[in-house]
Design an enzyme around this catalytic site. Structure first.
Site, PDB file in Angstrom:
ATOM      1  CE  LYS A  47      10.313  -2.017   9.221  1.00 15.01           C
ATOM      2  NZ  LYS A  47      10.975  -3.203   8.692  1.00 15.01           N
ATOM      3  CD  GLN A  91      14.428  -4.105   8.458  1.00 16.19           C
ATOM      4  OE1 GLN A  91      13.373  -4.093   9.072  1.00 16.19           O
ATOM      5  NE2 GLN A  91      14.555  -3.540   7.274  1.00 16.19           N
ATOM      6  CG  ASP A 114       7.936  -8.250   7.302  1.00 16.55           C
ATOM      7  OD1 ASP A 114       7.691  -7.065   7.024  1.00 16.55           O
ATOM      8  OD2 ASP A 114       9.012  -8.643   7.794  1.00 16.55           O
TER       9      ASP A 114
END
Ligand code: GUN
Length: 275
Positions: A47, A91, A114
Site C-alpha cells: 500500500k 490494517q 476502507d
C-alpha cells in the site's frame, strides 16, 4: 478473456496520479499497522508503494503488539482531527486483545477509505455515490465493468457473506441490476446454484474449491479468495480447468488483489475532495 487486475490497476493509478498533479494538492493516507503479522506487513508495504506511485503522502504508524486499545483510539482520534490527513486505514487483523469493531467505529466515516463503517456500508446499500465502497468488491466490479461485460439482468452468484467483501459485492451487483444470490458455508447444493451463474464471484479463501463442473459455460468468474499451497498464493478457483469453460476469468494472483489496492488509492483521492 483474462480479466487482468495488474494492467487495469496500473491505468487507474496513472489516472489518479494525473488528477493529484493537476490539483497541486497534497493528498495523504495514514496507515496503522499493529504488530508484525507477516501477511499484514507485506500488504502495508504494498500500500505504501502504491501511495508513492500515485503521489499520495503515506504516513506509516507501526505500533508494537503490546499496544493498548486506548493508545490506538487516541491515535485514531488525533488523525480524525488532523485536516492534513485525508484517509485512515488500520490494517486487520489486529493482534489478540484489540477490538476491531471499536476501531471501525472510531474512524471518521469521511476518512474511512476502507469503506468498513456503518455509514459507508449503508451508503452502498442505498446506492449513494458519495460513500466509500469497500475496496475489494469495488475493484472486482471495476474489473467486470471495464471489460465491457453487461451486468444488468444477469444471474450473479456471490459465495461468501463477510461484511467487507461478500455482502457489499452482492449489493454492488444488485445496484447494477443483476439478480443476485448469496451463498455461504451453510448453503446446500452449492453446485446447483453456481451452475446458474452468469457472473460467479467467490470470496471464501478455500484453495481451488470452484471446479469446472460448478461453472456454467460462458460464465464470468471472479476469484477473490486468498489461500496458500506450499507457501504460494492461490485462489478459490481451479483456474487451469475453469478457464476452459469461462468466458472471462480473473487470474489469482494478479486479478482482484491489485484492484483492491487501486481502489484504496481511489478512495483516498476521493476523501481529499478531488473526485
Ligand atoms: N486486511 C486484509 N485486507 C484488508 C483491507 O482491505 N483493509 C484492512 N484495513 N485490513 C485488511
Amino acid at each position: 478473456m483474462i480479466l487482468d487486475g495488474k494492467i487495469l490497476s496500473k491505468s487507474i493509478k496513472e489516472n489518479l496520479k494525473n488528477i493529484i498533479c493537476a490539483s497541486g494538492k497534497e493528498v495523504s493516507l495514514a496507515v496503522i499497522l499493529v504488530g508484525q503479522d507477516p501477511a499484514s506487513c507485506i500488504y502495508v508495504k504494498n500500500k505504501t508503494n502504491d501511495c508513492h506511485e500515485v503521489g499520495i503522502k503515506s504516513l506509516e504508524y507501526k505500533l508494537p503488539d503490546t499496544t493498548k486499545q486506548e493508545e490506538l483510539m487516541d491515535l485514531i482520534h488525533k488523525l480524525n482531527n488532523d485536516d492534513s490527513v485525508h484517509g485512515i486505514l488500520v490494517q486487520f487483523p489486529l493482534p489478540e486483545g484489540l477490538d476491531e469493531s471499536a476501531v471501525v467505529k472510531a474512524i471518521s466515516p469521511q476518512k474511512d477509505v476502507d469503506g468498513f463503517s456503518k455509514i459507508n456500508v449503508g451508503g452502498v446499500l442505498m446506492n449513494d455515490k458519495d460513500c466509500f465502497v469497500s475496496c475489494t468488491p469495488a475493484g472486482a466490479l471495476e474489473l467486470i465493468k471495464s471489460s465491457g461485460i453487461e451486468i444488468t439482468g444477469k444471474n450473479a452468484v456471490v459465495i461468501g457473506r463477510s461484511n467487507n467483501v461478500g455482502k457489499p459485492m452482492a449489493l454492488l451487483l444488485l445496484n447494477e441490476g443483476a439478480t443476485v444470490t448469496v451463498c455461504h458455508s451453510k448453503t446446500q447444493n452449492l453446485k446447483e446454484i453456481t451452475k446458474q451463474a452468469d457472473i460467479l464471484v467467490s470470496a471464501v479463501g478455500k484453495a481451488h474449491m470452484i471446479t469446472e463442473d460448478m461453472v456454467k459455460n460462458g460464465a464470468v468468474v471472479i476469484d477473490i479468495g486468498i489461500s496458500r499451497i506450499d507457501g504460494k498464493q492461490v485462489g478459490d478457483v481451479d483456474f487451469e480447468n475453469v478457464s476452459k469453460v469461462a468466458y472471462a476469468i480473473t487470474p489469482n494472483p494478479g486479478g482482484t488483489g491489485p484492484m483492491t489496492r487501486a481502489m484504496l488509492m481511489y478512495n483516498t483521492v476521493k476523501a481529499a475532495g478531488l473526485l
